[in-house]
Design a protein around this motif. Structure first.
Motif, mmCIF file in Angstrom:
data_model
loop_
_atom_site.group_PDB
_atom_site.id
_atom_site.type_symbol
_atom_site.label_atom_id
_atom_site.label_comp_id
_atom_site.label_asym_id
_atom_site.label_seq_id
_atom_site.Cartn_x
_atom_site.Cartn_y
_atom_site.Cartn_z
ATOM 1 N N ALA A 103 1.012 -1.364 0.146
ATOM 2 C CA ALA A 103 0.098 0.032 0.060
ATOM 3 C C ALA A 103 0.685 1.485 -0.244
ATOM 4 O O ALA A 103 0.752 2.624 -0.778
ATOM 5 C CB ALA A 103 -0.921 0.334 0.670
ATOM 6 N N SER A 104 1.664 1.145 1.043
ATOM 7 C CA SER A 104 2.676 2.712 0.351
ATOM 8 C C SER A 104 3.764 2.455 -0.443
ATOM 9 O O SER A 104 3.983 3.908 -1.251
ATOM 10 C CB SER A 104 3.715 2.316 1.855
ATOM 11 N N ALA A 105 3.879 1.443 -0.899
ATOM 12 C CA ALA A 105 4.841 1.830 -3.139
ATOM 13 C C ALA A 105 3.674 2.530 -3.270
ATOM 14 O O ALA A 105 4.079 2.965 -3.785
ATOM 15 C CB ALA A 105 4.742 0.225 -2.963
ATOM 16 N N VAL A 110 2.133 7.446 -6.451
ATOM 17 C CA VAL A 110 1.341 8.498 -6.889
ATOM 18 C C VAL A 110 2.106 9.485 -6.375
ATOM 19 O O VAL A 110 1.948 10.746 -7.071
ATOM 20 C CB VAL A 110 0.186 8.081 -6.173
ATOM 21 N N VAL A 111 3.160 9.553 -5.719
ATOM 22 C CA VAL A 111 3.790 11.011 -4.887
ATOM 23 C C VAL A 111 4.755 11.118 -6.148
ATOM 24 O O VAL A 111 4.774 12.649 -6.404
ATOM 25 C CB VAL A 111 4.212 10.755 -4.001
ATOM 26 N N HIS A 209 10.141 6.321 2.803
ATOM 27 C CA HIS A 209 9.690 7.157 2.051
ATOM 28 C C HIS A 209 9.906 8.477 2.688
ATOM 29 O O HIS A 209 9.620 9.517 2.381
ATOM 30 C CB HIS A 209 8.290 7.518 2.840
ATOM 31 N N VAL A 210 10.816 8.921 3.572
ATOM 32 C CA VAL A 210 11.729 9.746 4.157
ATOM 33 C C VAL A 210 13.088 9.637 3.390
ATOM 34 O O VAL A 210 12.579 10.683 3.867
ATOM 35 C CB VAL A 210 11.914 9.559 5.749
ATOM 36 N N VAL A 211 13.043 9.270 3.053
ATOM 37 C CA VAL A 211 14.460 8.475 2.138
ATOM 38 C C VAL A 211 14.182 9.689 0.528
ATOM 39 O O VAL A 211 14.403 10.661 0.158
ATOM 40 C CB VAL A 211 15.476 7.599 1.170
ATOM 41 N N GLY A 244 10.928 12.981 -8.679
ATOM 42 C CA GLY A 244 9.715 11.725 -9.614
ATOM 43 C C GLY A 244 10.434 10.153 -10.171
ATOM 44 O O GLY A 244 9.659 9.514 -9.804
ATOM 45 N N ILE A 245 11.608 11.080 -11.308
ATOM 46 C CA ILE A 245 11.625 9.180 -11.807
ATOM 47 C C ILE A 245 12.166 8.590 -10.854
ATOM 48 O O ILE A 245 11.694 7.296 -11.040
ATOM 49 C CB ILE A 245 12.429 9.626 -12.932
ATOM 50 N N VAL A 246 13.399 9.197 -9.914
ATOM 51 C CA VAL A 246 14.060 8.184 -8.928
ATOM 52 C C VAL A 246 12.809 7.573 -8.089
ATOM 53 O O VAL A 246 13.629 6.131 -7.839
ATOM 54 C CB VAL A 246 14.856 8.989 -8.316
ATOM 55 N N ILE A 247 12.267 8.385 -7.189
ATOM 56 C CA ILE A 247 10.817 7.367 -6.461
ATOM 57 C C ILE A 247 10.284 6.814 -7.366
ATOM 58 O O ILE A 247 10.013 5.644 -6.340
ATOM 59 C CB ILE A 247 10.140 8.883 -6.016
ATOM 60 N N ALA A 248 9.763 6.824 -8.699
ATOM 61 C CA ALA A 248 8.827 5.909 -8.492
ATOM 62 C C ALA A 248 9.706 4.828 -9.806
ATOM 63 O O ALA A 248 9.165 3.431 -9.139
ATOM 64 C CB ALA A 248 8.604 6.962 -10.192
ATOM 65 N N ARG A 249 10.791 4.095 -9.390
ATOM 66 C CA ARG A 249 11.528 3.159 -9.314
ATOM 67 C C ARG A 249 11.519 3.006 -7.762
ATOM 68 O O ARG A 249 11.798 1.679 -8.541
ATOM 69 C CB ARG A 249 13.537 3.300 -10.208
#
Length: 338
Positions: A103-105, A110-111, A209-211, A244-249
């Motif tokens: 769920a967090s993923a 989305v973020v 999330h925090v990273v 955004g791209i890095v977080i999506a990965r």
């Protein structure tokens, strides 16, 4: 060699508690991060209102979404612990962390999309930036995220060889042909192990999330400082898209690893299967059906059906199998060889 123990109740049944070895410690850490984030959220919103700073106010509300994501992890830890002995959960509550991580993923993905979308819009319609104020907010956010990351860093595990890609490991299914005879037995046992190499996907989700938040703060600081000094205002949205791209990965990797556990695709299965075969198949026996899956951080269950011409009882195979560190719950079925 790890010692094994049976957790038996008065009625002869045994417990199915498959929580991670650091479950309560990790739960406390997540609640600490929620408290820290909530305090910072209130301070930033109050300061933003007091000083008329939209940047502070916006970051305060951003902190609230951050605290909400942490809450998913915290509640999963709490529920799994409270219901660890609930007989409704056939194999315990060890997978609740993976469910929360999944769920967090999704939230993290989305973020990432929102960050990239808002950054793309700023390329089309640039907004005026108060660099000094924005840099202060970004630095505050970075400090909070670094403290949070240190609290959530999983410093006990990651010694095992884990892979995020379940497709890299085949899910072997041996022949399902059973030869039932007079020597058929069925028994199971619960072993309690201290597992090294186990990974708590719930803690990992909170940590990511925090990273991710820290990464956006670092990229924002770089973009804002260069924008202030050189007038490179395009860097702010550009860094947003990169973030955004890095977080999506990261989100995708977390989705794959947690999803693999939820559908019982075991990423570490090859090594466990090899150990099981090494213990059971000694010449007289052959495994006809084998299932291995994760039931909690560092805990795996196995159903082993084997064909043998010998007279060794199922209990003997079970005890040998429970010496394999990764296995916590084993069911053995013996079929007489034709």
């Amino acid at each position: 060699m790890m010692a094994t123990m049976e957790h038996s109740h008065a009625d002869g049944t045994h417990s199915h508690v498959f929580l991670g070895t650091d479950h309560e410690r990790n739960e406390r850490r997540v609640w600490m991060v929620i408290a820290l984030t909530t305090v910072m959220m209130v301070v930033e919103i109050a300061a933003g209102h007091w000083f008329g700073s939209m940047a502070l106010t916006a970051d305060g509300w951003h902190m609230s979404t951050h605290a909400g994501a942490m809450l998913i992890s915290a509640l999963a830890y709490l529920y799994a612990r409270k219901h660890a002995h609930d007989p409704r959960f056939t194999f315990g509550t060890g997978k609740f962390g993976d469910l929360a991580g999944f769920a967090s993923a999704v939230v993290l993905g989305v973020v990432a999309l929102l960050i990239a979308w808002e950054s793309a819009l700023r390329f089309v319609s640039p907004v005026e930036i108060d660099f000094n104020q924005a840099i202060i907010v970004a630095v505050i956010g970075l400090v909070v995220n670094i403290v949070s990351a240190l609290l959530l860093k999983d410093d006990h595990h990651h010694h095992g060889h884990y892979h995020d890609d379940p497709e890299d490991h085949d899910h072997p299914h041996e022949s399902h042909a059973h030869h039932h005879g007079t020597h058929a037995h069925h028994s199971d046992s619960h072993g309690s192990h201290t597992h090294h190499g186990s990974r708590d996907n719930n803690l990992r989700a909170a940590y990511l999330h925090v990273v991710a938040d820290a990464l956006t703060s670092v990229l924002a600081i770089v973009a804002l400082v260069l924008g202030k000094w050189n007038g490179w205002t395009f860097l702010d949205p550009a860094m947003g898209i990169v973030g955004g791209i890095v977080i999506a990965r990261w989100s995708w990797g977390l989705l794959r690893s947690t999803g693999a556990v939820l559908v019982d695709a075991m990423p570490q299965q090859r090594s466990i299967v090899a150990k099981i075969r090494g213990v059971v198949e000694t010449g007289e026996e052959s495994i006809t059906d084998l299932h291995v899956w994760q039931v909690g951080p560092g805990h795996h269950a196995a159903i082993v059906s084997l064909s043998t011409r010998g007279e060794t009882p199922a209990a003997a195979y079970r005890e040998k199998l429970l010496e394999i560190e990764e296995l916590s719950h084993v069911t053995v079925e013996i079929n007489a060889a034709a």
